[in-house]
Design a protein around this motif. Structure first.
Motif, PDB file in Angstrom:
ATOM      1  N   LYS A 172      25.168 -18.513  -5.551  1.00 38.72           N
ATOM      2  CA  LYS A 172      23.887 -18.675  -4.870  1.00 38.72           C
ATOM      3  C   LYS A 172      23.158 -19.932  -5.343  1.00 38.72           C
ATOM      4  N   GLU A 173      23.202 -20.160  -6.638  1.00 34.71           N
ATOM      5  CA  GLU A 173      22.589 -21.341  -7.246  1.00 34.71           C
ATOM      6  C   GLU A 173      23.175 -21.465  -8.646  1.00 34.71           C
ATOM      7  N   ALA A 174      22.805 -22.514  -9.340  1.00 36.73           N
ATOM      8  CA  ALA A 174      23.348 -22.730 -10.683  1.00 36.73           C
ATOM      9  C   ALA A 174      23.092 -21.504 -11.553  1.00 36.73           C
TER      10      ALA A 174
END
Length: 196
Positions: A172-174
Protein backbone atom coordinates in the motif's frame (compact mmCIF):
# COMPACT_ATOMS: atom_id res chain seq x y z
CA UNK A 1 44.30 -57.98 48.20
CA UNK A 2 41.29 -57.40 50.40
CA UNK A 3 37.76 -58.45 49.48
CA UNK A 4 36.63 -54.81 49.31
CA UNK A 5 39.46 -53.94 46.93
CA UNK A 6 38.55 -56.91 44.66
CA UNK A 7 34.91 -55.79 44.59
CA UNK A 8 35.88 -52.24 43.63
CA UNK A 9 38.24 -53.52 40.92
CA UNK A 10 35.49 -55.76 39.50
CA UNK A 11 32.99 -52.85 39.49
CA UNK A 12 35.57 -50.67 37.77
CA UNK A 13 36.11 -53.29 35.06
CA UNK A 14 32.33 -53.66 34.56
CA UNK A 15 31.98 -49.88 34.31
CA UNK A 16 34.73 -49.71 31.67
CA UNK A 17 33.10 -52.51 29.68
CA UNK A 18 29.73 -50.75 29.87
CA UNK A 19 31.24 -47.47 28.68
CA UNK A 20 32.91 -49.25 25.76
CA UNK A 21 29.67 -51.03 24.80
CA UNK A 22 27.67 -47.78 24.98
CA UNK A 23 30.32 -45.99 22.94
CA UNK A 24 30.06 -48.69 20.26
CA UNK A 25 26.24 -48.47 20.27
CA UNK A 26 26.43 -44.67 19.84
CA UNK A 27 28.95 -44.97 16.98
CA UNK A 28 26.77 -47.54 15.23
CA UNK A 29 23.68 -45.36 15.69
CA UNK A 30 25.52 -42.31 14.28
CA UNK A 31 26.76 -44.32 11.30
CA UNK A 32 23.25 -45.65 10.62
CA UNK A 33 21.74 -42.15 10.82
CA UNK A 34 24.41 -40.76 8.46
CA UNK A 35 23.76 -43.58 6.00
CA UNK A 36 20.02 -42.91 6.19
CA UNK A 37 20.59 -39.17 5.72
CA UNK A 38 22.82 -39.77 2.71
CA UNK A 39 20.29 -42.13 1.14
CA UNK A 40 17.36 -39.73 1.70
CA UNK A 41 19.40 -36.83 0.27
CA UNK A 42 20.28 -38.88 -2.82
CA UNK A 43 16.69 -39.96 -3.37
CA UNK A 44 15.40 -36.40 -3.04
CA UNK A 45 18.18 -34.97 -5.22
CA UNK A 46 17.86 -37.44 -8.06
CA UNK A 47 14.09 -37.11 -8.06
CA UNK A 48 14.30 -33.32 -8.29
CA UNK A 49 17.15 -33.06 -10.81
CA UNK A 50 16.43 -32.24 -14.42
CA UNK A 51 17.58 -34.43 -17.33
CA UNK A 52 20.88 -32.59 -17.87
CA UNK A 53 21.79 -33.01 -14.19
CA UNK A 54 20.89 -36.70 -14.28
CA UNK A 55 23.15 -37.12 -17.33
CA UNK A 56 26.29 -35.84 -15.58
CA UNK A 57 25.80 -36.46 -11.86
CA UNK A 58 26.15 -39.92 -10.37
CA UNK A 59 26.20 -39.73 -6.59
CA UNK A 60 25.89 -37.60 -3.46
CA UNK A 61 28.15 -38.22 -0.47
CA UNK A 62 27.77 -36.78 3.02
CA UNK A 63 30.86 -36.80 5.22
CA UNK A 64 30.70 -37.35 8.98
CA UNK A 65 31.10 -33.57 9.47
CA UNK A 66 27.97 -33.08 7.27
CA UNK A 67 29.84 -31.65 4.30
CA UNK A 68 28.21 -32.63 1.02
CA UNK A 69 29.93 -33.68 -2.19
CA UNK A 70 28.44 -34.43 -5.57
CA UNK A 71 30.22 -36.92 -7.83
CA UNK A 72 30.11 -36.96 -11.62
CA UNK A 73 29.85 -40.03 -13.85
CA UNK A 74 33.58 -40.69 -13.31
CA UNK A 75 33.13 -40.65 -9.50
CA UNK A 76 35.08 -37.39 -9.30
CA UNK A 77 34.12 -34.52 -6.98
CA UNK A 78 31.95 -32.15 -9.00
CA UNK A 79 30.26 -29.78 -6.54
CA UNK A 80 32.25 -26.75 -7.75
CA UNK A 81 30.91 -27.31 -11.28
CA UNK A 82 27.17 -27.60 -10.70
CA UNK A 83 24.80 -24.75 -11.57
CA UNK A 84 23.13 -22.43 -9.05
CA UNK A 85 19.82 -24.19 -9.69
CA UNK A 86 21.41 -27.59 -9.04
CA UNK A 87 22.95 -26.19 -5.83
CA UNK A 88 19.53 -25.00 -4.73
CA UNK A 89 18.04 -28.43 -5.48
CA UNK A 90 20.91 -30.10 -3.56
CA UNK A 91 20.39 -27.82 -0.54
CA UNK A 92 16.67 -28.46 -0.56
CA UNK A 93 17.28 -32.21 -0.90
CA UNK A 94 19.58 -32.17 2.13
CA UNK A 95 17.28 -30.00 4.26
CA UNK A 96 14.25 -32.18 3.53
CA UNK A 97 16.33 -35.32 4.18
CA UNK A 98 17.36 -33.94 7.59
CA UNK A 99 13.72 -33.40 8.51
CA UNK A 100 12.72 -36.81 7.12
CA UNK A 101 15.42 -38.66 9.07
CA UNK A 102 14.78 -36.68 12.27
CA UNK A 103 11.05 -37.35 11.99
CA UNK A 104 11.58 -41.02 11.19
CA UNK A 105 9.26 -40.87 8.20
CA UNK A 106 9.44 -40.05 4.51
CA UNK A 107 6.94 -37.19 5.00
CA UNK A 108 8.00 -33.97 6.72
CA UNK A 109 6.00 -33.36 9.86
CA UNK A 110 6.99 -29.70 9.96
CA UNK A 111 5.98 -26.97 7.50
CA UNK A 112 8.54 -26.22 4.81
CA UNK A 113 8.89 -22.47 4.11
CA UNK A 114 10.49 -21.29 0.88
CA UNK A 115 11.03 -17.68 -0.16
CA UNK A 116 11.31 -17.07 -3.93
CA UNK A 117 12.15 -20.72 -4.58
CA UNK A 118 11.94 -20.77 -8.37
CA UNK A 119 14.27 -17.87 -9.23
CA UNK A 120 17.31 -19.93 -10.22
CA UNK A 121 15.59 -23.15 -11.23
CA UNK A 122 15.13 -24.55 -14.69
CA UNK A 123 11.58 -25.35 -15.80
CA UNK A 124 12.21 -29.07 -15.20
CA UNK A 125 13.58 -28.51 -11.68
CA UNK A 126 10.59 -26.35 -10.91
CA UNK A 127 8.13 -28.91 -12.26
CA UNK A 128 9.83 -31.66 -10.25
CA UNK A 129 9.60 -29.55 -7.07
CA UNK A 130 5.91 -28.85 -7.61
CA UNK A 131 5.22 -32.56 -8.12
CA UNK A 132 7.44 -33.93 -5.36
CA UNK A 133 7.35 -31.59 -2.37
CA UNK A 134 3.58 -31.75 -1.76
CA UNK A 135 3.99 -35.54 -1.50
CA UNK A 136 6.54 -35.30 1.33
CA UNK A 137 5.43 -32.12 3.14
CA UNK A 138 2.56 -31.85 5.55
CA UNK A 139 2.54 -28.15 4.66
CA UNK A 140 4.55 -26.25 2.03
CA UNK A 141 4.46 -22.48 2.38
CA UNK A 142 5.72 -20.59 -0.67
CA UNK A 143 6.43 -16.89 -0.89
CA UNK A 144 6.59 -16.23 -4.63
CA UNK A 145 6.73 -13.24 -6.93
CA UNK A 146 4.54 -12.79 -9.99
CA UNK A 147 7.52 -13.74 -12.19
CA UNK A 148 7.84 -17.05 -10.36
CA UNK A 149 4.16 -17.82 -10.20
CA UNK A 150 2.69 -17.14 -13.59
CA UNK A 151 -0.03 -19.06 -15.45
CA UNK A 152 2.21 -22.09 -16.11
CA UNK A 153 3.11 -22.51 -12.42
CA UNK A 154 -0.48 -21.89 -11.37
CA UNK A 155 -1.63 -24.67 -13.69
CA UNK A 156 1.02 -27.05 -12.33
CA UNK A 157 -0.16 -26.42 -8.79
CA UNK A 158 -3.82 -26.72 -9.72
CA UNK A 159 -3.19 -30.01 -11.52
CA UNK A 160 -1.33 -31.37 -8.50
CA UNK A 161 -4.15 -30.33 -6.16
CA UNK A 162 -1.54 -28.87 -3.84
CA UNK A 163 -3.03 -25.45 -3.09
CA UNK A 164 -4.67 -25.26 0.30
CA UNK A 165 -4.89 -21.49 0.67
CA UNK A 166 -3.70 -18.69 -1.53
CA UNK A 167 -2.86 -15.19 -0.29
CA UNK A 168 -1.89 -12.04 -2.14
CA UNK A 169 0.38 -9.44 -0.57
CA UNK A 170 -0.45 -5.91 -1.69
CA UNK A 171 2.00 -3.10 -0.98
CA UNK A 172 0.00 0.00 0.00
CA UNK A 173 2.86 2.34 0.87
CA UNK A 174 6.37 2.18 2.27
CA UNK A 175 6.31 -0.28 5.16
CA UNK A 176 2.61 -1.15 4.74
CA UNK A 177 1.54 -4.41 3.13
CA UNK A 178 -1.96 -5.85 3.20
CA UNK A 179 -2.63 -9.58 3.06
CA UNK A 180 -5.74 -10.77 1.23
CA UNK A 181 -6.91 -14.35 0.92
CA UNK A 182 -7.71 -15.11 -2.70
CA UNK A 183 -10.87 -17.19 -3.11
CA UNK A 184 -10.36 -20.55 -4.79
CA UNK A 185 -12.56 -19.67 -7.76
CA UNK A 186 -10.33 -16.65 -8.59
CA UNK A 187 -7.05 -18.53 -8.85
CA UNK A 188 -8.72 -21.51 -10.53
CA UNK A 189 -10.22 -19.24 -13.18
CA UNK A 190 -6.97 -17.32 -13.65
CA UNK A 191 -8.52 -14.15 -12.21
CA UNK A 192 -5.49 -13.26 -10.07
CA UNK A 193 -3.05 -11.22 -12.11
CA UNK A 194 -0.56 -9.85 -9.60
CA UNK A 195 0.96 -11.27 -6.43
CA UNK A 196 3.16 -8.50 -4.93
Amino acid sequence: MSGLHKQLLKKHQLLNQSIELLSNVIKKFEADVMDELELATKQNFFYLLDASGLAILKDVKIARDYTIEVLNNYSQPFLANISQGQRQVLSLSFITALAQVAGGTKALEIPLFMDTPFGRLSDQHQENLIKYLPQICSQWVLLVTDKEFGPSEQNQFLESGAIGRFYELISKEAGVTEIHEVPEYEYKSGGVEHYG
